[in-house]
Write a protein that holds these residues in place. Structure first.
Motif, PDB file in Angstrom:
ATOM      1  N   ARG A   6       0.831  -1.213   0.000  1.00  0.00           N
ATOM      2  CA  ARG A   6       0.000   0.000   0.000  1.00  0.00           C
ATOM      3  C   ARG A   6       0.863   1.260   0.000  1.00  0.00           C
ATOM      4  O   ARG A   6       0.555   2.232  -0.702  1.00  0.00           O
ATOM      5  CB  ARG A   6      -0.957  -0.022   1.192  1.00  0.00           C
ATOM      6  N   HIS A   7       1.927   1.247   0.762  1.00  0.00           N
ATOM      7  CA  HIS A   7       2.793   2.423   0.813  1.00  0.00           C
ATOM      8  C   HIS A   7       3.557   2.607  -0.500  1.00  0.00           C
ATOM      9  O   HIS A   7       3.744   3.746  -0.955  1.00  0.00           O
ATOM     10  CB  HIS A   7       3.762   2.306   1.987  1.00  0.00           C
ATOM     11  N   ARG A   8       4.000   1.524  -1.113  1.00  0.00           N
ATOM     12  CA  ARG A   8       4.732   1.651  -2.377  1.00  0.00           C
ATOM     13  C   ARG A   8       3.820   2.153  -3.490  1.00  0.00           C
ATOM     14  O   ARG A   8       4.215   3.015  -4.291  1.00  0.00           O
ATOM     15  CB  ARG A   8       5.341   0.298  -2.766  1.00  0.00           C
ATOM     16  N   ILE A   9       2.602   1.637  -3.546  1.00  0.00           N
ATOM     17  CA  ILE A   9       1.645   2.109  -4.546  1.00  0.00           C
ATOM     18  C   ILE A   9       1.394   3.600  -4.362  1.00  0.00           C
ATOM     19  O   ILE A   9       1.436   4.386  -5.318  1.00  0.00           O
ATOM     20  CB  ILE A   9       0.326   1.313  -4.447  1.00  0.00           C
ATOM     21  N   ALA A  10       1.140   4.013  -3.117  1.00  0.00           N
ATOM     22  CA  ALA A  10       0.872   5.426  -2.837  1.00  0.00           C
ATOM     23  C   ALA A  10       2.086   6.292  -3.170  1.00  0.00           C
ATOM     24  O   ALA A  10       1.950   7.394  -3.720  1.00  0.00           O
ATOM     25  CB  ALA A  10       0.476   5.598  -1.369  1.00  0.00           C
ATOM     26  N   GLU A  11       3.274   5.799  -2.845  1.00  0.00           N
ATOM     27  CA  GLU A  11       4.496   6.561  -3.120  1.00  0.00           C
ATOM     28  C   GLU A  11       4.657   6.824  -4.613  1.00  0.00           C
ATOM     29  O   GLU A  11       4.929   7.962  -5.035  1.00  0.00           O
ATOM     30  CB  GLU A  11       5.709   5.803  -2.592  1.00  0.00           C
ATOM     31  N   LEU A  12       4.490   5.793  -5.427  1.00  0.00           N
ATOM     32  CA  LEU A  12       4.649   5.966  -6.872  1.00  0.00           C
ATOM     33  C   LEU A  12       3.562   6.873  -7.445  1.00  0.00           C
ATOM     34  O   LEU A  12       3.832   7.706  -8.320  1.00  0.00           O
ATOM     35  CB  LEU A  12       4.624   4.603  -7.568  1.00  0.00           C
ATOM     36  N   GLN A  13       2.340   6.717  -6.958  1.00  0.00           N
ATOM     37  CA  GLN A  13       1.246   7.558  -7.451  1.00  0.00           C
ATOM     38  C   GLN A  13       1.503   9.030  -7.145  1.00  0.00           C
ATOM     39  O   GLN A  13       1.195   9.903  -7.968  1.00  0.00           O
ATOM     40  CB  GLN A  13      -0.077   7.112  -6.831  1.00  0.00           C
TER      41      GLN A  13
END
Length: 204
Positions: free
Chosen positions: A108-115
């Motif tokens: 969840r954090h990696r997805i949010a970071e890239l977005q």
């Protein structure tokens, strides 16, 4: 009714096939973006057995592909190396007391970071905050509609991506060594490891 040998076989063979099919499909219950036949380590095997984690892996693959398109002219090219590092960190979740929860949080954090970094979702801002009454001490903040919510804060030539944390009041975000906590237009900001808190107000 008495069944003959042929009738018995016609019923039993489909049942055997069905049973074998159920057994085979149960080996890997989920379908992530990677090939479960080549799953490497406990965490990848966990993902292959968990529908929600597999869905997060597919989502990350989509977001990473979109980020890669935006990073095509990035110099130096860092996205691919960062992703390899992230995968290595995700795989360390086997050491956690709750490997599944650790893995889900990592996704969840990696997805949010890239977005947020590659502006793949709607954003609000930027907003300017003046800290400790000094107009030269300014932090610029942009909020992103990710899940969990994120922000990117800029101070001089430094940039920090922060993720929203549970708080009793206001909106609190935490980065690697930075913190932003806003309540009713005023913010407490920490910038750097063991740095003192700054009292900041948002410009109109």
């Amino acid at each position: 009714m008495i069944l003959g040998r042929d009738s018995y076989c016609s019923f039993s063979i489909p049942l055997i096939i069905l049973a074998l099919g159920c057994f085979t499909s149960g080996v890997w219950a989920a379908e992530p973006a990677f090939d479960c036949a080549k799953a490497d380590g406990a965490i990848e095997e966990l993902i292959c057995q968990d529908d929600q984690l597999a869905a997060l892996d597919r989502k990350l693959a989509e977001v990473y592909a979109a980020a890669s398109r935006k990073a095509a002219n990035e110099h130096p090219p860092v996205l691919k190396a960062e992703q390899r590092g992230w995968i290595k960190g995700r795989n360390e979740c086997w050491k956690s007391d709750d490997p599944r929860a650790c893995t889900e949080t990592e996704y969840r954090h990696r997805i949010a970071e890239l977005q947020a970094r590659y502006r793949l979702v709607p954003e609000k801002g930027p907003f300017w905050f003046t800290c400790d009454g000094d107009p030269r001490n300014e932090v610029v903040v942009t909020f992103f509609e990710t899940e969990p919510p994120t922000l990117i804060a800029e101070r001089g030539d430094q940039v920090s991506l922060m993720v929203r944390q549970p708080s009793g009041s206001g909106a609190k975000y935490q980065g690697r060594n930075e913190m932003f906590w806003e309540h009713q237009g005023e913010a407490t900001i920490v910038w750097g490891y063991e740095a003192p808190e700054m009292r900041c107000t948002r410009k109109p």
